[in-house]
Design a protein around this motif. Sequence first.
Motif, short mmCIF file in Angstrom:
data_model
loop_
_atom_site.label_atom_id
_atom_site.label_comp_id
_atom_site.label_asym_id
_atom_site.label_seq_id
_atom_site.Cartn_x
_atom_site.Cartn_y
_atom_site.Cartn_z
N GLU A 191 -26.72 30.25 67.86
CA GLU A 191 -26.16 28.48 68.18
C GLU A 191 -27.52 27.99 68.36
O GLU A 191 -27.40 26.83 68.00
CB GLU A 191 -25.82 28.92 69.61
N VAL A 192 -28.53 28.38 68.78
CA VAL A 192 -29.78 27.67 69.03
C VAL A 192 -30.59 27.42 67.57
O VAL A 192 -31.12 26.49 67.51
CB VAL A 192 -30.58 28.33 70.36
N GLY A 193 -30.89 28.57 67.05
CA GLY A 193 -31.54 28.33 65.48
C GLY A 193 -32.55 29.03 65.97
O GLY A 193 -33.71 28.85 65.23
N VAL A 194 -32.90 30.18 66.69
CA VAL A 194 -34.11 30.99 66.76
C VAL A 194 -33.77 32.47 66.82
O VAL A 194 -32.65 32.64 66.50
CB VAL A 194 -34.81 30.57 68.34
N SER A 195 -34.81 33.12 66.88
CA SER A 195 -34.84 34.68 66.69
C SER A 195 -34.34 35.37 68.11
O SER A 195 -34.37 34.70 69.03
CB SER A 195 -35.82 35.30 66.46
N GLU A 196 -33.72 36.38 67.96
CA GLU A 196 -33.20 37.21 69.07
C GLU A 196 -34.22 37.65 69.96
O GLU A 196 -34.11 37.48 71.29
CB GLU A 196 -32.21 38.53 68.63
N ALA A 197 -35.46 37.77 69.36
CA ALA A 197 -36.79 38.15 70.31
C ALA A 197 -36.99 37.12 71.19
O ALA A 197 -37.34 37.24 72.22
CB ALA A 197 -37.70 38.26 69.44
N VAL A 198 -37.05 35.66 70.63
CA VAL A 198 -37.33 34.62 71.53
C VAL A 198 -36.32 34.40 72.67
O VAL A 198 -36.69 34.20 73.69
CB VAL A 198 -37.35 33.26 70.59
N VAL A 199 -35.05 34.86 72.43
CA VAL A 199 -34.07 34.54 73.54
C VAL A 199 -34.23 35.42 74.50
O VAL A 199 -33.99 35.38 75.67
CB VAL A 199 -32.48 34.78 72.94
N ARG A 200 -34.69 36.81 74.22
CA ARG A 200 -34.92 37.96 75.14
C ARG A 200 -36.20 37.38 75.99
O ARG A 200 -36.10 37.71 76.97
CB ARG A 200 -35.12 39.15 74.51
N SER A 201 -37.41 36.92 75.34
CA SER A 201 -38.47 36.56 75.90
C SER A 201 -38.12 35.56 77.09
O SER A 201 -38.88 35.49 78.02
CB SER A 201 -39.40 36.10 75.06
N ILE A 202 -37.03 34.67 76.76
CA ILE A 202 -36.73 33.74 77.84
C ILE A 202 -35.91 34.00 78.80
O ILE A 202 -35.80 33.55 79.99
CB ILE A 202 -36.26 32.28 77.04
N VAL A 218 -26.45 20.58 69.44
CA VAL A 218 -25.54 19.53 69.53
C VAL A 218 -24.43 19.56 68.54
O VAL A 218 -24.67 19.85 67.63
CB VAL A 218 -26.50 18.15 69.44
N HIS A 219 -23.28 19.32 69.19
CA HIS A 219 -21.93 19.47 68.25
C HIS A 219 -21.74 20.84 67.78
O HIS A 219 -21.36 20.81 66.68
CB HIS A 219 -22.03 18.32 67.37
N GLY A 220 -22.19 21.67 68.35
CA GLY A 220 -22.21 23.25 67.96
C GLY A 220 -23.32 23.47 66.70
O GLY A 220 -23.03 24.43 66.13
N ARG A 221 -24.25 22.38 66.46
CA ARG A 221 -25.23 22.77 65.46
C ARG A 221 -26.54 22.67 66.18
O ARG A 221 -27.00 22.24 67.06
CB ARG A 221 -25.18 21.51 64.32
N PRO A 222 -27.46 23.66 65.52
CA PRO A 222 -28.76 23.79 65.93
C PRO A 222 -29.74 22.39 66.03
O PRO A 222 -29.16 21.75 64.96
CB PRO A 222 -29.72 24.94 65.02
N CYS A 223 -30.35 22.13 66.62
CA CYS A 223 -31.02 20.69 66.82
C CYS A 223 -32.59 20.92 66.74
O CYS A 223 -33.18 21.75 67.76
CB CYS A 223 -30.58 19.99 68.03
N PHE A 224 -33.26 20.40 65.83
CA PHE A 224 -34.87 20.45 65.83
C PHE A 224 -35.39 19.08 65.83
O PHE A 224 -35.08 18.06 65.33
CB PHE A 224 -35.17 21.00 64.55
N VAL A 225 -36.61 18.79 66.67
CA VAL A 225 -37.10 17.62 67.03
C VAL A 225 -38.64 17.74 66.36
O VAL A 225 -39.43 18.56 66.74
CB VAL A 225 -37.25 17.31 68.29
N MET A 226 -38.85 16.85 65.24
CA MET A 226 -40.19 16.48 64.90
C MET A 226 -40.87 15.50 65.87
O MET A 226 -40.50 14.17 65.68
CB MET A 226 -40.20 16.12 63.61
#
Length: 500
Positions: free
Chosen positions: A119-130, A60-68
């Motif tokens: 951009e998302v705030g995760v690891s590159e391995a997570v992006v590859r797995s998706i 959101v707005h170019g920032r990673p977003c985390f939801v609790m």
Amino acid sequence: MTNALFMPEWTVTDVFLDDDGAYQISAHQESPPDFCYVCYRDSHLSPIETKRLKYVDAPVHGRPCFVMITRARYKCAVCSGEFWEPLAGVNARRFKTMRCIHYIQRRSLLMPNTHVAEEVGVSEAVVRSIAKPHAEYLNERHRKELRAPRFLGMDETKLAGSLRAIFIDLEDSWPIELLANHKDLTIKNFLMNLPGRDDVEVVTMDMCDRYRNIVNAVMPQAVVVVDRWHVVRTAVESMRKARIAYQQTLEKEERKELQRCLWLFQKRWRRLTDQQKLDLDGWLKNHPSLREPYWIKEAFLNIWDNKDRDSAQVALENWRQSVPKHLKNVFRSPLEISINWEREILNFFDHRRLSSGKTESRNKQIKSIERSGVNYKFDKIRNRALFGKRSERRKKEYLKKVREWRATNPVCITCHKPFDEAAEEAVAKAARHPLTPRPLSIGYEECHVCIQKEEDWWAFGWKADVDEMEIRHKEMQEREEREAAAAPRPNVRPREASPH
């Protein structure tokens, strides 16, 4: 508090920026489950426990977003089964919202995985797995939907250290396939197995005899058009060689002066300004060795200014005869091409003046994909080249599908009623609002009324079907038990004891 998630099923209780510049959002679901997810009955559900889990949302707005998220566990009063409440719009297995997964899937086809992960705030391995399963799904769908276009562009480009054959749909300037190599057998097998190859009308290519022979053998109905730029370049190159040869005979000062205005000899005469024409005319009048090659080059380029095939053929024949004997060796290449590729050159004037310009432009963009990453493999480059479509292109392709479908099928496939275009557009516009619960799809085969009915059935109607099926199953079991009890038992002879 404003619903910062733009998800109507959730209630946001807190939003703040952490020390790393990421959004931290606290939220819980608006209402508890309506039925038990173990026995699928409407019953009293008692909350047992709750826990807070961290999920990743789209930036959101170019920032990673985390939801609790505060998630509750329920117990059914009928079956005593326990289950965690389902989370709307969330993939509980990956701990990400569905729009975050869709965001990663789309962005991984437009930029390197490392950029998406940042951009998302995760690891590159997570992006590859998706991204990998999504690319496999797109490739499988591409193989099923692939069909030959009316106007096909053929070329080759060097990717990942090897030459690859590329095929472009000239109507929408998008590649239909990139092959692993450019061998004759590979290209021939692809074209032989290409659905709809008999519908191809025109094939554009550069001056490659191999490609021309393959197209004539596999798609004899298709007309081959040689790219204009590749033919014209040979005359420009011949003019350049003549200028370089004459330049060696000049004095040093005059040679330097000629080098300062090289671009004048490359540019078309009609595109020069009055001052530029005056400067070039001075060189041509004072140096006959430059004048003749220049005007021969201009005459060759003027062939493509003709409006029809017959006038172009006459102009081409006149140009071949106008080349003097002492310059035939200089213009040897365009002379040979004008003879060996005459039919393909003249086909340009009969078939919408098509060229390989869109093919060359797409090749340039595909090469930029390779340069954007490090040690990209061919499969990765191919996926991004075929499926890396931005939202504007996807919308354009969708609207094209809608128009084509409505032109041949003006009624809904479910209710068989004519489409109300104004109502369909109003529903589609409303569905694009972030706070509106969207239907399963805004399709072009079904009207919005039928789609809404289908969504309502998935929300409520299937429960009645489950209850009815359970009653039928119990009746069947009771009937089988009665039949088994009423059936006579077979007489079984007792086994004699062994003497030993």
